[in-house]
Design a protein around this motif. Structure first.
Motif, PDB file in Angstrom:
ATOM      1  N   LEU A 102       0.837  -1.203   0.000  1.00 21.17           N
ATOM      2  CA  LEU A 102       0.000   0.000   0.000  1.00 21.17           C
ATOM      3  C   LEU A 102       0.866   1.245   0.000  1.00 21.17           C
ATOM      4  CD1 LEU A 102      -2.999  -0.265   2.456  1.00 21.17           C
ATOM      5  CD2 LEU A 102      -3.037   0.485   0.092  1.00 21.17           C
ATOM      6  N   ARG A 106       0.920   4.497  -2.571  1.00 22.23           N
ATOM      7  CA  ARG A 106       0.739   5.869  -2.088  1.00 22.23           C
ATOM      8  C   ARG A 106       1.961   6.737  -2.340  1.00 22.23           C
ATOM      9  NH1 ARG A 106      -1.407   3.912   3.740  1.00 22.23           N
ATOM     10  NH2 ARG A 106      -3.608   3.675   3.244  1.00 22.23           N
ATOM     11  N   LYS A 110       3.098  10.932  -1.777  1.00 19.06           N
ATOM     12  CA  LYS A 110       4.080  11.228  -0.723  1.00 19.06           C
ATOM     13  C   LYS A 110       5.219  12.065  -1.285  1.00 19.06           C
ATOM     14  CE  LYS A 110       3.512   8.838   3.309  1.00 19.06           C
ATOM     15  NZ  LYS A 110       3.252   7.413   3.140  1.00 19.06           N
ATOM     16  N   GLU A 212      -3.101  19.310  -0.945  1.00 17.81           N
ATOM     17  CA  GLU A 212      -4.317  19.009  -0.211  1.00 17.81           C
ATOM     18  C   GLU A 212      -5.374  18.422  -1.137  1.00 17.81           C
ATOM     19  OE1 GLU A 212      -5.856  22.292   1.966  1.00 17.81           O
ATOM     20  OE2 GLU A 212      -7.125  20.997   3.213  1.00 17.81           O
ATOM     21  N   GLU A 215      -4.533  14.893  -1.896  1.00 17.63           N
ATOM     22  CA  GLU A 215      -4.793  14.039  -0.725  1.00 17.63           C
ATOM     23  C   GLU A 215      -6.283  13.766  -0.562  1.00 17.63           C
ATOM     24  OE1 GLU A 215      -1.103  14.916   2.301  1.00 17.63           O
ATOM     25  OE2 GLU A 215      -3.064  15.736   2.759  1.00 17.63           O
ATOM     26  N   ASP A 216      -7.075  14.819  -0.688  1.00 25.32           N
ATOM     27  CA  ASP A 216      -8.523  14.635  -0.572  1.00 25.32           C
ATOM     28  C   ASP A 216      -9.036  13.753  -1.688  1.00 25.32           C
ATOM     29  OD1 ASP A 216      -8.770  16.060   1.700  1.00 25.32           O
ATOM     30  OD2 ASP A 216      -9.348  17.931   0.747  1.00 25.32           O
ATOM     31  N   GLN A 218      -7.647  11.331  -3.265  1.00 23.33           N
ATOM     32  CA  GLN A 218      -7.403   9.906  -3.072  1.00 23.33           C
ATOM     33  C   GLN A 218      -8.461   9.261  -2.225  1.00 23.33           C
ATOM     34  OE1 GLN A 218      -3.282   8.855  -1.827  1.00 23.33           O
ATOM     35  NE2 GLN A 218      -3.496  10.907  -1.044  1.00 23.33           N
ATOM     36  N   ASP A 219      -9.034  10.027  -1.321  1.00 19.32           N
ATOM     37  CA  ASP A 219      -9.989   9.442  -0.393  1.00 19.32           C
ATOM     38  C   ASP A 219     -11.424   9.769  -0.741  1.00 19.32           C
ATOM     39  OD1 ASP A 219      -8.555   7.941   1.719  1.00 19.32           O
ATOM     40  OD2 ASP A 219      -7.417   9.796   1.771  1.00 19.32           O
ATOM     41  N   LYS A 221     -14.674   9.060  -2.444  1.00 15.90           N
ATOM     42  CA  LYS A 221     -15.156   7.731  -2.811  1.00 15.90           C
ATOM     43  C   LYS A 221     -15.854   7.702  -4.156  1.00 15.90           C
ATOM     44  CE  LYS A 221     -15.034   6.196   1.687  1.00 15.90           C
ATOM     45  NZ  LYS A 221     -15.286   5.275   2.681  1.00 15.90           N
ATOM     46  N   VAL A 269     -12.610  -4.957   0.399  1.00 18.04           N
ATOM     47  CA  VAL A 269     -12.555  -3.611   0.964  1.00 18.04           C
ATOM     48  C   VAL A 269     -11.325  -2.834   0.512  1.00 18.04           C
ATOM     49  CG1 VAL A 269     -14.043  -3.807   2.974  1.00 18.04           C
ATOM     50  CG2 VAL A 269     -11.704  -4.615   3.125  1.00 18.04           C
ATOM     51  N   ILE A 270     -10.251  -3.535   0.184  1.00 16.46           N
ATOM     52  CA  ILE A 270      -9.029  -2.812  -0.185  1.00 16.46           C
ATOM     53  C   ILE A 270      -8.951  -2.581  -1.699  1.00 16.46           C
ATOM     54  CG2 ILE A 270      -7.447  -4.783  -0.493  1.00 16.46           C
ATOM     55  CD1 ILE A 270      -6.513  -1.876   1.674  1.00 16.46           C
ATOM     56  N   PRO A 273     -10.365   1.164  -3.212  1.00 19.38           N
ATOM     57  CA  PRO A 273      -9.562   2.329  -2.843  1.00 19.38           C
ATOM     58  C   PRO A 273      -8.123   2.261  -3.359  1.00 19.38           C
ATOM     59  CG  PRO A 273     -10.256   1.115  -0.885  1.00 19.38           C
ATOM     60  CD  PRO A 273     -10.990   0.539  -2.032  1.00 19.38           C
ATOM     61  N   VAL A 277      -6.271   5.236  -5.435  1.00 18.28           N
ATOM     62  CA  VAL A 277      -5.075   5.955  -4.989  1.00 18.28           C
ATOM     63  C   VAL A 277      -3.953   5.827  -6.027  1.00 18.28           C
ATOM     64  CG1 VAL A 277      -4.071   4.093  -3.596  1.00 18.28           C
ATOM     65  CG2 VAL A 277      -3.561   6.422  -3.030  1.00 18.28           C
TER      66      VAL A 277
ATOM     67  N   GLU B  10       0.935   5.455   9.252  1.00 17.56           N
ATOM     68  CA  GLU B  10       0.309   4.818   8.077  1.00 17.56           C
ATOM     69  C   GLU B  10      -0.901   3.920   8.426  1.00 17.56           C
ATOM     70  OE1 GLU B  10       1.421   4.050   3.785  1.00 17.56           O
ATOM     71  OE2 GLU B  10       2.352   5.340   5.254  1.00 17.56           O
ATOM     72  N   PRO B  14      -8.938  -0.549   5.828  1.00 21.78           N
ATOM     73  CA  PRO B  14     -10.070   0.365   5.724  1.00 21.78           C
ATOM     74  C   PRO B  14     -10.972   0.311   6.958  1.00 21.78           C
ATOM     75  CG  PRO B  14      -9.801  -0.879   3.704  1.00 21.78           C
ATOM     76  CD  PRO B  14      -8.883  -1.488   4.701  1.00 21.78           C
ATOM     77  N   LYS B  34     -13.417  13.811   9.300  1.00 17.62           N
ATOM     78  CA  LYS B  34     -13.194  13.028   8.104  1.00 17.62           C
ATOM     79  C   LYS B  34     -11.848  12.321   8.241  1.00 17.62           C
ATOM     80  CE  LYS B  34     -12.847  14.130   3.250  1.00 17.62           C
ATOM     81  NZ  LYS B  34     -12.678  15.283   2.382  1.00 17.62           N
ATOM     82  N   VAL B  35     -11.852  11.027   7.986  1.00 18.92           N
ATOM     83  CA  VAL B  35     -10.583  10.302   8.044  1.00 18.92           C
ATOM     84  C   VAL B  35     -10.108  10.057   6.620  1.00 18.92           C
ATOM     85  CG1 VAL B  35      -9.391   8.218   8.817  1.00 18.92           C
ATOM     86  CG2 VAL B  35     -11.244   9.167  10.187  1.00 18.92           C
ATOM     87  N   LEU B  36      -8.887  10.515   6.317  1.00 15.44           N
ATOM     88  CA  LEU B  36      -8.321  10.273   4.995  1.00 15.44           C
ATOM     89  C   LEU B  36      -7.461   9.028   5.073  1.00 15.44           C
ATOM     90  CD1 LEU B  36      -7.266  13.881   3.951  1.00 15.44           C
ATOM     91  CD2 LEU B  36      -9.422  12.713   3.580  1.00 15.44           C
ATOM     92  N   PHE B  37      -7.966   7.966   4.475  1.00 13.27           N
ATOM     93  CA  PHE B  37      -7.318   6.667   4.579  1.00 13.27           C
ATOM     94  C   PHE B  37      -5.934   6.687   3.941  1.00 13.27           C
ATOM     95  CE2 PHE B  37      -6.958   2.371   2.472  1.00 13.27           C
ATOM     96  CZ  PHE B  37      -6.501   1.722   3.604  1.00 13.27           C
ATOM     97  N   ASN B  38      -5.864   7.154   2.725  1.00  8.63           N
ATOM     98  CA  ASN B  38      -4.593   7.100   2.004  1.00  8.63           C
ATOM     99  C   ASN B  38      -3.572   8.117   2.488  1.00  8.63           C
ATOM    100  OD1 ASN B  38      -4.881   4.962  -0.005  1.00  8.63           O
ATOM    101  ND2 ASN B  38      -6.653   6.163  -0.607  1.00  8.63           N
ATOM    102  N   ALA B  39      -4.071   9.289   2.885  1.00  5.39           N
ATOM    103  CA  ALA B  39      -3.144  10.295   3.383  1.00  5.39           C
ATOM    104  C   ALA B  39      -2.828  10.032   4.854  1.00  5.39           C
ATOM    105  CB  ALA B  39      -3.747  11.681   3.201  1.00  5.39           C
ATOM    106  N   LYS B  41      -4.661  10.764   7.533  1.00  5.94           N
ATOM    107  CA  LYS B  41      -4.901  11.992   8.288  1.00  5.94           C
ATOM    108  C   LYS B  41      -6.333  12.025   8.796  1.00  5.94           C
ATOM    109  CE  LYS B  41      -1.712  15.192   6.105  1.00  5.94           C
ATOM    110  NZ  LYS B  41      -1.561  16.257   5.106  1.00  5.94           N
ATOM    111  N   LYS B  43      -9.172  14.927   9.656  1.00  7.71           N
ATOM    112  CA  LYS B  43      -9.460  16.357   9.605  1.00  7.71           C
ATOM    113  C   LYS B  43     -10.779  16.610  10.312  1.00  7.71           C
ATOM    114  CE  LYS B  43      -7.133  17.409   5.305  1.00  7.71           C
ATOM    115  NZ  LYS B  43      -7.246  17.935   3.946  1.00  7.71           N
TER     116      LYS B  43
END
Lengths: 627, 76
Positions: A102, A106, A110, A212, A215-216, A218-219, A221, A269-270, A273, A277, B10, B14, B34-39, B41, B43
């Protein structure tokens, strides 16, 4: 609790060592040793899993950990220590590998976030001091030396130098900046030294906003992911229920706990996402910002693309396209013109200067700009007039019939005409035009191949000038004389007829259209407005990136479906295997963990840059999959 | 009101995300979490009269996830 999750990998290691020990005991026929090594291995393995299960149950979530914990405890109770030990080992080791792979998917993002410096040279009592970036406040003076990156957005107070702005524009071009110019965080100073007055820090900088956003994104949905989330909310409890029911009916505890393990939704589940990403990371690496999984799935469905003309299909800056020479040597005449135009600030003058590359051989005196006409000056004591027909008439310069004909030709071809008279005689006629981006025609062919059915150009310019560009770009539908509101209205019409529309604009004056279209694409513009209003931002002014972003969204969505297929297929095969009698707990867990690694590796394919996504030959071999 | 960003070690499952999200959202004073899974983080917006960012970080740590960094920013 934290202690256990932190050392989860150590638990896995001890668990694995105990398994090996059990194997050794087995070889030397020390059965009692084998049994105890396995039981302890099972217990060591289940502790970290059980802890996570408890914390999940506390907030009423039935997670995978819950299923595995129950199964392992059950296995120990019915005296199946091999199963218990192996299942926990596979689960923990699988988790470890998952974490590592993973991190790889990512990595693209990074790397992006790592670009900005963590420290800054703050000027305190006229001396630069190294401080943490978090301690820098708006208004602070920051020194940036050659080879360093600007840590903040701001304005240059002293000094000058060449900045490489690829971090915010994607274009590796050097910009000369001096007092009063804006500097952006993340851009690097190639030479010189400047002191910058801090305007914005951290997340507020242009670059911070880009990071930012990614990052947003990527998450964010996708439709697929929302479906899976919904699905797994009921899926795990149902598996638990199924195991209990089967256990009660058959009175076979072993079968019940096997169902628990086989039903784990790991890859499910993985899988989605991780595709997301990887796809977004791949884009970000190449200057294509796609705002999330939702955008990906919508973008893939787009069948109609609308283009703005100026600044999108065209370069947006006028350029010299024609020079007609009448008397004397063309090169010298052009250099004289450039020497004058260099001192004038006007789009047409800039175009000429860019075309000629001026020398320093000429003395320019008595420069005079005549509004609406042109410019007059003495170059090496010779009178030079540069301007339009009206200017020549007023200055009583003779324009012959041949010249008149040339002028008509050029104007019909939508060129702005500049006449140059040196020492009272017409020497040059220069045609200047906003030119089409070089890669447009080829890119549009590719987009058609990829599945865009209709392409339309909308412009605020006249119908005729639109048609000239449209012909070169090979767009068949064009609508001119439109205000931004008219463009938005046109898009609404298309949508009412069931089209999925993407609008491609420069992100500055087309925000209504960018918002209304299913997908708004801002080109060549890493500004705040573009980032906020559009769904896809192409940091580089390169039309090829448009093709790339469309292709990437297609590939990413396909990757998601592949992963869903792999995950569901695995569970299905496992249950068939169970029914046929050759799958048990440990082998089931092994196959599960393998399927998780397969989906992660599958997603990683999106990251590999080796394949040129937009190569035309490669495209034509791939097209059939998208039909 | 403050905007708080927690940078976590890290995240790899999920379901951790669901856990953290539920736990954080239940803390009094927390909105828009909000939880950012990949980052990796978290927020959230926080009313600091009801709770501090440290309290939020402690809740996350108690779930078993390490908080590497806490950033706070005044919301205007």
């Amino acid at each position: 609790m934290r202690f256990i999750t932190k050392y989860k990998n150590i638990f896995a290691l001890i668990n694995g060592l105990l398994l090996i020990l059990a194997g050794i005991f087995k070889l030397i026929n020390l059965n009692i040793g084998t049994e105890w090594a396995l039981i302890i291995a099972g217990i060591v393995g289940v502790v970290p899993i059980g802890m996570q299960a408890i914390s999940a149950l506390k907030i009423k979530v039935i997670s995978i950990d819950v299923l595995v914990t129950i199964a392992v405890i059950g296995a120990i109770l019915i005296n199946e220590p091999v199963e218990a030990a192996v299942v926990t080992f596979l689960f923990l080791f699988g988790n470890y590998l998952e974490q590592k792979t993973l991190a790889k998917t990512r990595s693209a993002i990074k790397e992006l976030a790592k670009i900005t410096p963590k420290t800054a040279l703050k000027i305190v009592d006229q001396q630069p001091q190294i401080v943490e970036i978090d301690e820098v406040e708006i208004g602070d003076q920051i020194q940036v030396n050659a080879g360093m990156q600007a840590p903040v957005d701001g304005e240059i107070l002293y000094g000058d130098g060449y900045f490489n702005e690829s971090a915010v524009t994607g274009e590796s071009k050097f910009m000369n900046k001096s007092i009063g110019d804006s500097v952006f965080a993340g851009t690097s100073l190639e030479n010189g030294s400047v002191i910058v007055k801090t305007g914005r820090v951290g997340e507020d900088t242009v670059f911070g906003k880009i990071v930012e956003l990614v990052e947003d994104a990527q998450d964010d949905k996708s439709t697929q992911e929302q479906f899976i989330d919904h699905f797994s909310k009921y899926y795990t409890p149902i598996i638990l229920l199924l195991a209990i029911v089967v256990g009660l009916i058959t009175r076979n505890l072993q079968l019940a706990i096997t169902i628990l393990v086989l039903g784990c939704p790991g890859a499910l589940v993985i899988g989605v996402p991780v595709s997301n990403v990887a796809g977004i990371g791949r884009g970000a690496k190449q200057g294509v910002l796609i705002k999330g999984g939702q955008v990906m799935s919508t973008f893939k469905k787009v069948d109609t693309m609308i283009f703005d003309k100026t600044g999108t299909l065209t370069v947006g800056r006028p350029a010299v396209t024609t020079v007609v020479n009448f008397n004397g040597e063309q090169k010298v005449a052009l250099e004289m013109v450039a020497a004058v135009e260099q001192k004038v600030s006007h789009p047409l003058a800039d175009a000429i200067v860019k075309f000629v590359a001026p020398t320093t051989d000429f003395m320019v005196n008595e420069l005079m700009v005549i509004k609406g006409r042109g410019v007059a000056a003495n170059v090496n004591k010779v009178k030079v007039l540069i301007g339009n027909q009206a200017m020549m008439r007023e200055q009583q310069i003779n324009v012959s019939e041949v010249m008149e004909k040339q002028l008509d030709n050029l104007s019909q071809n939508n060129q702005t005409v500049v006449i140059v008279a040196i020492d009272g005689v017409v020497r040059l006629i220069i045609g200047i035009k906003d030119v089409i981006r070089p890669e447009v025609a080829e890119s549009l062919i590719k987009l058609r191949k990829l599945g865009i059915k209709r392409m339309v150009m909308l412009t605020g310019d006249t119908q005729i000038s639109g048609e000239i560009i449209a012909k070169e770009a090979r767009i068949d539908e064009i609508h001119g004389n439109l205000l931004p509101a008219d463009k938005a209205e046109f898009i609404k019409q298309l949508q009412a007829n069931g089209h999925k529309v993407a609008f491609v604009g420069d992100g500055i004056n087309d925000s209504p259209s960018l918002k209304i279209a299913e997908i708004g694409i801002a080109m060549g513009n890493g500004t705040d407005v573009a980032i906020e209003t559009s769904d896809v931002v192409l940091l580089k002014s390169d039309f090829g990136k448009l093709v790339e972003s469309y292709r990437l969204s297609q590939r990413t969505v396909r990757n998601m479906y592949e992963n869903i297929g792999i995950a569901l297929g695995t569970v299905l095969l496992l249950f068939i295997g169970l029914w046929l009698g050759f799958i048990y707990m440990a082998s089931g867990m092994l196959i599960h963990e393998i399927s998780i690694l397969i989906v992660v590796v599958n997603a990683m394919r999106l990251l590999s840059v080796s394949k040129n996504l937009t190569d035309i030959n490669y495209l034509s071999t791939k097209i059939k999959y998208n039909k | 009101m403050k905007k708080v960003i927690l940078k976590l070690d890290e995240l790899s499952c999920p379901s951790c995300m669901v856990k953290i999200n539920k736990a954080v959202a239940e803390i009094p004073g927390v909105t828009n979490s909000k939880v950012l899974f990949n980052a990796s983080k978290v927020k959230l917006d926080l009313n600091e009269q009801q709770n501090s960012a440290q309290t939020v970080a402690k809740v996350v740590e108690d779930l078993g996830y390490q908080v590497l960094e806490i950033k706070e920013k005044e919301l205007i």
